[in-house]
Enzyme design. Sequence first.
Site, short mmCIF file in Angstrom:
data_model
loop_
_atom_site.label_atom_id
_atom_site.label_comp_id
_atom_site.label_asym_id
_atom_site.label_seq_id
_atom_site.Cartn_x
_atom_site.Cartn_y
_atom_site.Cartn_z
N SER A 125 0.79 -1.23 0.00
CA SER A 125 0.00 0.00 0.00
C SER A 125 0.83 1.28 0.00
CB SER A 125 -0.94 0.02 1.21
OG SER A 125 -0.19 -0.10 2.42
N GLU A 163 -5.35 9.38 11.66
CA GLU A 163 -3.98 9.46 12.16
C GLU A 163 -3.24 8.21 11.73
OE1 GLU A 163 -1.54 9.87 16.37
OE2 GLU A 163 -3.48 10.88 16.14
N HIS A 181 1.18 5.30 6.00
CA HIS A 181 0.85 5.68 4.63
C HIS A 181 1.12 7.15 4.38
CE1 HIS A 181 -1.42 1.96 5.49
NE2 HIS A 181 -0.90 1.65 4.32
#
Length: 251
Positions: A32, A214, A218
């Site tokens: 990701s 939060e 990422h």
Amino acid sequence: MKNKYILIVSWVFLVANFASAQQITIYTIGDSTMANKQNPEENPERGWAQMLPIFFNEDVVIYNRAVNGRSTRSFINEKRWEAVYNVLKDGDYVFIQFGHNDQKENDSKRYTNPHTAYRNNLILFVKETLQKGATPIIFSSIVRRNFNEKGTLIDTHGEYPMEARLVAKEFNIPFIDLQYLSEQLEESNGIEKSKELHLHLKAGEILYYPEGKEDNTHLSIKGATEIAKMAMMQIQQLDIPLAKKIRQIKD
């Protein structure tokens, strides 16, 4: 008239072949932190590979095959690597970055021992890429924003970056240490400003995350752009054709 038509067709064919010969294709495989994010008009999150097109000229085509939540194990088992391998050709590049999800010990579908399964999965990617005449480039995982109470940035990746480095060294292929580079980026920004590299949003600040967010793993648009920029600066130093396709990078 017929000869003139033949000449025109031949010229078009030659131009098309020349353009094709100049073109370079990159496939990115990973998790990701690298993947394309949906709804970019509303979503503030980006994967760093999602930002690569702004750094390359028109001769480069990028297919970002990184997917949220994938480890080397799940990427292979879901036949995502097979799909890339089947279309790889001579002169292509494969950017490889895994580690975040390989370390998830409570998930048997994703976890890999860094010294055995993880290492051998990377070797599989490398060997099969080389078989196709393509160039693999291994990237260590980007660091998490994980400062302790003393303001020290603490590693969360354990042995995975070292194994990635060792595989690259064993096969004499490029290795780009994104963990180290992203550590420098986080530390240079400091505890508070480094939040801008990630997703630190208050409730009601944007519609996409109405309850706020939060996230220290990422990346925001700013963070993803900075990581991609650092990666490109490293590639510029390599003696490979791809390095010549990078646009001028401004500080």
